[in-house]
Design a protein around this motif. Structure first.
Motif, short mmCIF file in Angstrom:
data_model
loop_
_atom_site.label_atom_id
_atom_site.label_comp_id
_atom_site.label_asym_id
_atom_site.label_seq_id
_atom_site.Cartn_x
_atom_site.Cartn_y
_atom_site.Cartn_z
N ALA A 166 0.85 -1.19 0.00
CA ALA A 166 0.00 0.00 0.00
C ALA A 166 0.88 1.24 0.00
N SER A 167 0.50 2.24 -0.79
CA SER A 167 1.31 3.46 -0.85
C SER A 167 0.88 4.48 0.19
N HIS A 168 -0.23 4.25 0.86
CA HIS A 168 -0.65 5.11 1.98
C HIS A 168 -1.62 4.31 2.84
N GLU A 169 -2.12 4.91 3.91
CA GLU A 169 -3.01 4.16 4.81
C GLU A 169 -4.33 4.87 5.04
N ASP A 170 -4.68 5.73 4.10
CA ASP A 170 -5.91 6.50 4.22
C ASP A 170 -7.08 5.66 3.69
N ILE A 171 -7.61 4.80 4.57
CA ILE A 171 -8.67 3.87 4.16
C ILE A 171 -10.02 4.55 4.19
N ARG A 172 -10.74 4.44 3.09
CA ARG A 172 -12.15 4.84 3.04
C ARG A 172 -12.91 3.71 2.36
N ILE A 173 -13.79 3.06 3.08
CA ILE A 173 -14.43 1.85 2.55
C ILE A 173 -15.65 2.20 1.69
N ASN A 174 -16.01 1.28 0.80
CA ASN A 174 -17.24 1.46 0.02
C ASN A 174 -18.34 0.54 0.57
N HIS A 175 -19.45 0.45 -0.16
CA HIS A 175 -20.61 -0.30 0.32
C HIS A 175 -20.39 -1.81 0.41
N GLU A 176 -19.31 -2.30 -0.22
CA GLU A 176 -19.08 -3.75 -0.21
C GLU A 176 -18.44 -4.24 1.09
N VAL A 177 -18.06 -3.27 1.94
CA VAL A 177 -17.21 -3.58 3.09
C VAL A 177 -17.79 -2.94 4.35
N PHE A 178 -17.80 -3.69 5.49
CA PHE A 178 -18.23 -3.12 6.77
C PHE A 178 -17.10 -2.35 7.45
N GLU A 179 -15.90 -2.91 7.39
CA GLU A 179 -14.73 -2.24 7.97
C GLU A 179 -13.47 -2.78 7.33
N ALA A 180 -12.39 -2.04 7.47
CA ALA A 180 -11.12 -2.47 6.89
C ALA A 180 -10.00 -1.86 7.72
N GLY A 181 -8.90 -2.59 7.79
CA GLY A 181 -7.76 -2.06 8.53
C GLY A 181 -6.52 -2.91 8.32
N PHE A 182 -5.39 -2.34 8.73
CA PHE A 182 -4.13 -3.08 8.70
C PHE A 182 -3.92 -3.73 10.07
N TYR A 183 -3.57 -5.00 10.05
CA TYR A 183 -3.42 -5.75 11.30
C TYR A 183 -2.08 -6.47 11.32
N PRO A 184 -1.39 -6.42 12.48
CA PRO A 184 -0.19 -7.25 12.62
C PRO A 184 -0.62 -8.72 12.59
N VAL A 185 0.16 -9.57 11.97
CA VAL A 185 -0.25 -10.95 11.75
C VAL A 185 -0.66 -11.65 13.05
N GLU A 186 0.06 -11.33 14.14
CA GLU A 186 -0.23 -12.04 15.40
C GLU A 186 -1.51 -11.52 16.07
N ARG A 187 -2.05 -10.40 15.61
CA ARG A 187 -3.26 -9.85 16.24
C ARG A 187 -4.33 -9.53 15.21
N MET A 188 -4.40 -10.31 14.16
CA MET A 188 -5.39 -9.99 13.14
C MET A 188 -6.69 -10.77 13.38
N PRO A 189 -7.83 -10.23 12.89
CA PRO A 189 -9.10 -10.96 13.03
C PRO A 189 -9.00 -12.31 12.31
N GLU A 190 -9.83 -13.25 12.75
CA GLU A 190 -9.76 -14.60 12.18
C GLU A 190 -10.29 -14.62 10.74
N VAL A 191 -9.45 -15.07 9.83
CA VAL A 191 -9.87 -15.24 8.43
C VAL A 191 -10.30 -16.69 8.27
N ARG A 192 -11.54 -16.90 7.82
CA ARG A 192 -12.06 -18.28 7.75
C ARG A 192 -12.34 -18.75 6.32
N ILE A 193 -12.09 -17.87 5.34
CA ILE A 193 -12.26 -18.28 3.95
C ILE A 193 -11.02 -19.08 3.55
N PRO A 194 -11.18 -20.38 3.24
CA PRO A 194 -9.99 -21.23 3.03
C PRO A 194 -9.02 -20.68 1.99
N LEU A 195 -9.53 -20.18 0.87
CA LEU A 195 -8.63 -19.66 -0.18
C LEU A 195 -7.83 -18.47 0.33
#
Ligand SMILES: [Zn+2]
Length: 170
Positions: free
Chosen positions: A124-153
């Protein structure tokens, strides 16, 4: 995914036929053949300068409300890298640079049928996140403290990218 019942060219009913090694729907009137191809999807495994991973919480099906990597369907005429960065920007307004191809994957989706997913590592070239209607929230997370990803792919993509980065450092 229901198969086509009528010819999109001449409107006559299609008939099943065994062609080129597969059962396909063909038009006996004009000869049109329904080649059923996978839908191409580009997925962005995006890190910020600190190496944190961008995750979005999806606001649409499939995988409604699940944490995921940004991504979506390619448009005609678009290079997968372009589509990857476009989807990233649409969903989060982030711009970025494609660093490398992580992998190409095949999945069967109940909603879309066969999918061909192309996953890129993006910085990412910056961190100014503004989400659209497809997304409830978005953020950068350190791997050891990131939300659980459950989509196998998506889990597989994250893991393969991390493994590749670690073996490069080792
Ligand atoms: Zn036809």
């Amino acid at each position: 995914m229901k198969p086509y019942a009528y010819c999109p060219i001449c409107g006559k009913e299609l008939a099943p036929s065994f062609l080129e090694g597969r059962q396909r729907m063909v038009c006996l009137e004009c000869g049109w053949i329904h080649y059923s191809n996978p839908l191409p999807v580009a997925i962005a495994c995006t890190l910020n300068a600190q190496g944190e991973l961008l995750l979005i919480r999806r606001a649409h099906e499939p995988a409604f409300n699940e944490w995921a990597l940004p991504g979506g369907f390619l448009e005609s005429g678009e290079h997968p890298e372009e589509g990857c960065l476009r989807e990233l920007k649409e969903e989060t307004s982030l711009e970025g640079r494609v660093e490398r191809l992580i992998g190409v994957y095949h999945r069967e989706s109940t909603m879309y049928g066969s999918l061909l997913a192309v996953a890129y590592a993006v910085t990412a070239s910056h961190e100014d996140i503004r989400i659209n209607h497809e997304v409830f929230e978005a953020g950068f997370y350190p791997v050891e403290r990131m939300p659980e990803v459950r989509i196998p792919l998506h889990l597989q993509i994250i893991r393969e990218h991390r493994d590749a980065m670690e073996s490069k450092r080792a």
